[in-house]
Scaffold this motif. Structure first.
Motif, mmCIF file in Angstrom:
data_model
loop_
_atom_site.group_PDB
_atom_site.id
_atom_site.type_symbol
_atom_site.label_atom_id
_atom_site.label_comp_id
_atom_site.label_asym_id
_atom_site.label_seq_id
_atom_site.Cartn_x
_atom_site.Cartn_y
_atom_site.Cartn_z
ATOM 1 N N GLY A 174 -21.167 54.691 -16.616
ATOM 2 C CA GLY A 174 -20.196 53.816 -17.594
ATOM 3 C C GLY A 174 -20.672 52.618 -17.488
ATOM 4 N N LEU A 175 -19.872 51.289 -18.098
ATOM 5 C CA LEU A 175 -20.371 50.120 -18.205
ATOM 6 C C LEU A 175 -19.809 49.289 -17.183
ATOM 7 C CD1 LEU A 175 -21.203 47.643 -20.061
ATOM 8 C CD2 LEU A 175 -18.997 47.731 -21.419
ATOM 9 N N VAL A 176 -20.797 48.575 -16.493
ATOM 10 C CA VAL A 176 -20.297 47.609 -15.534
ATOM 11 C C VAL A 176 -20.915 46.206 -15.686
ATOM 12 C CG1 VAL A 176 -19.853 49.423 -13.896
ATOM 13 C CG2 VAL A 176 -22.162 48.481 -14.101
ATOM 14 N N GLN A 177 -20.483 45.313 -14.847
ATOM 15 C CA GLN A 177 -21.058 43.849 -14.874
ATOM 16 C C GLN A 177 -22.116 43.693 -13.736
ATOM 17 O OE1 GLN A 177 -17.741 41.267 -14.883
ATOM 18 N NE2 GLN A 177 -17.569 41.149 -16.734
ATOM 19 N N LYS B 181 -27.990 45.449 -11.760
ATOM 20 C CA LYS B 181 -28.689 44.453 -12.337
ATOM 21 C C LYS B 181 -28.932 45.139 -13.676
ATOM 22 C CE LYS B 181 -31.764 43.245 -8.662
ATOM 23 N NZ LYS B 181 -33.231 43.226 -7.840
ATOM 24 N N PRO B 182 -28.904 44.106 -14.845
ATOM 25 C CA PRO B 182 -29.197 44.558 -16.093
ATOM 26 C C PRO B 182 -30.207 45.448 -16.597
ATOM 27 C CG PRO B 182 -28.494 42.064 -16.194
ATOM 28 C CD PRO B 182 -28.540 42.813 -14.790
ATOM 29 N N GLY C 270 -27.794 63.996 -17.923
ATOM 30 C CA GLY C 270 -28.127 62.747 -17.861
ATOM 31 C C GLY C 270 -26.714 62.123 -18.022
ATOM 32 N N THR C 271 -26.671 60.953 -17.490
ATOM 33 C CA THR C 271 -25.391 60.027 -17.630
ATOM 34 C C THR C 271 -25.724 58.471 -17.868
ATOM 35 O OG1 THR C 271 -23.185 59.429 -16.668
ATOM 36 C CG2 THR C 271 -24.992 59.631 -15.260
ATOM 37 N N GLN C 272 -25.120 57.831 -18.571
ATOM 38 C CA GLN C 272 -25.481 56.679 -19.023
ATOM 39 C C GLN C 272 -25.051 55.500 -18.368
ATOM 40 O OE1 GLN C 272 -28.021 56.141 -21.712
ATOM 41 N NE2 GLN C 272 -27.978 54.162 -20.725
ATOM 42 N N VAL C 273 -25.707 54.438 -17.870
ATOM 43 C CA VAL C 273 -25.122 53.596 -17.161
ATOM 44 C C VAL C 273 -25.626 52.290 -17.862
ATOM 45 C CG1 VAL C 273 -25.534 52.176 -14.889
ATOM 46 C CG2 VAL C 273 -25.586 54.738 -15.027
ATOM 47 N N PHE C 274 -24.553 51.305 -18.111
ATOM 48 C CA PHE C 274 -24.881 50.114 -18.751
ATOM 49 C C PHE C 274 -24.451 48.953 -17.938
ATOM 50 C CE2 PHE C 274 -25.880 51.451 -23.000
ATOM 51 C CZ PHE C 274 -25.134 52.683 -23.136
ATOM 52 N N VAL C 275 -25.329 48.000 -17.816
ATOM 53 C CA VAL C 275 -24.910 46.834 -16.820
ATOM 54 C C VAL C 275 -25.290 45.513 -17.409
ATOM 55 C CG1 VAL C 275 -25.662 45.538 -14.551
ATOM 56 C CG2 VAL C 275 -25.935 48.190 -14.835
ATOM 57 N N SER C 276 -24.078 44.964 -17.591
ATOM 58 C CA SER C 276 -24.227 43.665 -18.567
ATOM 59 C C SER C 276 -24.217 42.550 -17.745
ATOM 60 C CB SER C 276 -22.804 43.661 -19.425
ATOM 61 O OG SER C 276 -21.826 43.484 -18.331
ATOM 62 N N SER C 277 -24.935 41.473 -18.378
ATOM 63 C CA SER C 277 -25.268 40.331 -17.629
ATOM 64 C C SER C 277 -24.241 39.321 -17.415
ATOM 65 C CB SER C 277 -26.526 39.828 -18.200
ATOM 66 O OG SER C 277 -26.209 39.224 -19.363
#
Length: 122
Positions: free
Chosen positions: A10-13, A87-88, A115-122
């Protein structure tokens, strides 16, 4: 033969935590060493972490050591990747893998998940 299905991306900070799961089919899951790999856009797939069939041995890439924890539940045919202090640069598609030994799974796994997608925002 074993089939692998990842979940939990998922999308995390930056600084957040995320836990990935990999559910395996088949009654022989406990015989396999398991691993996690990742592939960022435009980069080659790289090793992240591995765990022995009984969970006693673990091995990590230097870039995640101290932040990620791999574990497994043989009763439920599942392997996990707990990712902390994200981390991003951890942004990638994360893949579960299985092999006959912890050495094999780090170098040339016999089985892969989708696969599973990981998004890390800054």
């Amino acid at each position: 033969q074993v089939q692998l299905v990842e979940s939990g991306g998922g999308l995390v900070q930056a600084g957040d935590s995320l836990r990935l799961s990999c559910a395996a089919s088949g009654r022989t899951f406990s015989r396999y060493a398991m691993g996690w790999f990742r592939q960022a856009p435009g980069k080659e797939r790289e090793f992240v972490a591995a765990i022995s069939w009984n969970g006693v041995g673990t091995y990590y890439a230097d870039v995640v050591k101290g932040r990620f924890i791999i574990s497994r539940d043989n009763a439920n045919n599942t392997v996990y990747l707990q990712m902390n202090s994200l981390k991003p640069e951890d942004t990638a598609a994360y893949y579960c893998a299985a092999g006959q030994s912890i050495v094999q799974v780090t170098r040339s796994p016999g089985y892969w998940g989708q696969g599973t997608q990981v998004f890390v925002s800054s």
